[in-house]
Motif scaffolding. Structure first.
Motif, PDB file in Angstrom:
ATOM      1  N   SER A 335       0.827  -1.223   0.000  1.00 20.81           N
ATOM      2  CA  SER A 335       0.000   0.000   0.000  1.00 20.81           C
ATOM      3  C   SER A 335       0.852   1.261   0.000  1.00 20.81           C
ATOM      4  O   SER A 335       0.504   2.264   0.646  1.00 20.81           O
ATOM      5  CB  SER A 335      -0.938  -0.010   1.220  1.00 20.81           C
ATOM      6  OG  SER A 335      -1.769  -1.147   1.196  1.00 20.81           O
ATOM      7  N   GLY A 336       1.984   1.194  -0.690  1.00 22.87           N
ATOM      8  CA  GLY A 336       2.839   2.370  -0.836  1.00 22.87           C
ATOM      9  C   GLY A 336       3.719   2.664   0.357  1.00 22.87           C
ATOM     10  O   GLY A 336       4.403   3.701   0.379  1.00 22.87           O
ATOM     11  N   LEU A 337       3.755   1.780   1.347  1.00 25.22           N
ATOM     12  CA  LEU A 337       4.554   2.023   2.554  1.00 25.22           C
ATOM     13  C   LEU A 337       6.007   1.585   2.396  1.00 25.22           C
ATOM     14  O   LEU A 337       6.814   1.835   3.288  1.00 25.22           O
ATOM     15  CB  LEU A 337       3.925   1.298   3.750  1.00 25.22           C
ATOM     16  CG  LEU A 337       2.525   1.773   4.142  1.00 25.22           C
ATOM     17  CD1 LEU A 337       1.982   0.956   5.305  1.00 25.22           C
ATOM     18  CD2 LEU A 337       2.541   3.257   4.489  1.00 25.22           C
ATOM     19  N   ALA A 338       6.355   0.932   1.294  1.00 30.57           N
ATOM     20  CA  ALA A 338       7.738   0.505   1.047  1.00 30.57           C
ATOM     21  C   ALA A 338       8.108   0.844  -0.390  1.00 30.57           C
ATOM     22  O   ALA A 338       7.352   0.557  -1.315  1.00 30.57           O
ATOM     23  CB  ALA A 338       7.894  -0.999   1.290  1.00 30.57           C
ATOM     24  N   SER A 339       9.262   1.465  -0.547  1.00 32.72           N
ATOM     25  CA  SER A 339       9.752   1.830  -1.881  1.00 32.72           C
ATOM     26  C   SER A 339      11.223   1.452  -1.977  1.00 32.72           C
ATOM     27  O   SER A 339      12.047   1.953  -1.204  1.00 32.72           O
ATOM     28  CB  SER A 339       9.575   3.332  -2.120  1.00 32.72           C
ATOM     29  OG  SER A 339      10.012   3.690  -3.415  1.00 32.72           O
TER      30      SER A 339
END
Length: 357
Positions: A335-339
């Motif tokens: 959900s976009g919490l890790a890049s």
């Protein structure tokens, strides 16, 4: 443009590649462009023969049965089409330290390859008088030679190195152990005899073989080809040889000999690896590990970030060939919490597990 005639865009990553193609279509060329799937390079190498088989039983090799024949393992006799030239050659794996040193010393190897017509020490002395920069070149070459001998240890003599390849500056070595023929990359004018006029053909065969290996036509790396003997019967040569010029026959024989010697040893493919850095909290670690596992990645460190009780800094290794759409998938799953941040790390031997077969 590659040797095959293909136009290839070399980029820093997947996003960079997409941006370059978009600019070509809409800003610069303004035409439709047909792009293939991204090309991922591999490398071919040989490894030390295993001591145990798949059942974990000790393998009794010929080396263990007769230690006196250790240096003869994998030795091949290669003949030219007219059978007037015989080459005895074998392949050995280079230590990792030597391969890494050769990959980092490309500029020095190019400087060595330019000294074709004169002794390397004489050329450097002449350049020292003409240009002050050559003093640094001489120091760099002397330092590289001592570092190379230190990395090789007692296994090989650096003075017997005949050439580097491919393209005369690659991480492969041609070792000269021919009796009464002591020419090397350091002293190309020494010991001139009947073999010297065919030496360029010999070198070209070695360069061609290391540029495209027998597994999948990818460059070799970390391979040492040891030439134990090389004989040419000049008394029976004729000007109308039905097999073509002798130089071409020697080039073809060396290329085939190197490829067969390579195949006589345990062969492996090497994959390019990314170093992947990810910052994530404890709640999404499981999803992130699942994405890495599906793409054959592996975590090498996972440390808690300073000043935080739930944030982790994860470092993993990921094959480049598995990296396409990796960032999009990991952001979607978390959900976009890790890049992730991907940086090229090294080449790694591909080890096939039993469940992968």
């Amino acid at each position: 443009m590659q040797e095959t005639g293909e136009h290839v865009i070399v980029t820093a990553g997947e996003v960079h590649l997409q941006k370059c193609l978009e600019d070509l279509r809409e800003r610069y060329a303004k035409i439709d462009i047909v792009a293939s799937a991204p090309i991922v390079p591999f490398r071919e190498t040989v490894v030390v023969p295993p001591k145990v088989d798949m059942a974990h039983e000790i393998v009794e090799t010929q080396n263990q049965k007769n230690e006196t024949e250790e240096n003869e393992t994998g030795l091949l006799n290669v003949y030219t089409s007219n059978h007037l030239c015989c080459i005895k050659i074998r392949a050995e794996p280079l230590p990792i330290a030597v391969t890494n040193l050769l990959e980092k010393s490309t500029d020095i190897l190019r400087a060595l390859s330019e000294q074709k017509t004169e002794n390397i020490s004489d050329a450097l002395e002449r350049l020292t008088v003409e240009d002050s920069v050559s003093k640094n070149i001489r120091i760099a070459i002397d330092t590289f030679r001592s570092q190379l001998q230190e990395a090789l240890g007692n296994t090989m003599d650096v003075s017997q190195i005949w050439a580097f390849g491919p393209r005369k500056c690659g991480p492969n070595i041609l070792l000269n152990k021919i009796p009464n023929y002591t020419r090397s990359v350091w002293n190309p004018k020494d010991n001139v005899n009947d073999l010297t006029k065919y030496e360029n053909s010999f070198m070209n065969g070695f360069q061609i073989a290391t540029l495209a290996g027998p597994l999948c036509e990818e460059p070799m790396t970390g391979v040492c080809f040891v030439v134990e003997d090389w004989t040419v019967d000049v008394s029976q040569q004729t000007s109308c040889d039905p097999y073509g010029p002798m130089s071409g026959q020697i080039m073809s024989a060396v290329k085939d000999g190197c490829r067969k010697a390579f195949q006589a040893q345990p062969q492996r493919l090497m994959a390019a690896m990314y170093s992947c850095s990810i910052q994530a909290n404890a709640e999404i670690l499981g999803k992130m590990y699942a994405v890495l596992g599906r793409r054959h990645g592996r975590v090498i460190s996972s440390d808690m970030a300073h000043g935080s009780a739930s944030t982790f800094n994860i470092t993993a290794l990921l094959p480049v060939i598995e990296s396409f759409s990796f960032s999009a998938e990991i952001r979607k799953q978390t959900s976009g919490l890790a890049s992730p941040q991907l940086v090229f790390s090294h080449w790694e031997v591909i080890n096939i597990k039993n469940d992968d077969c």
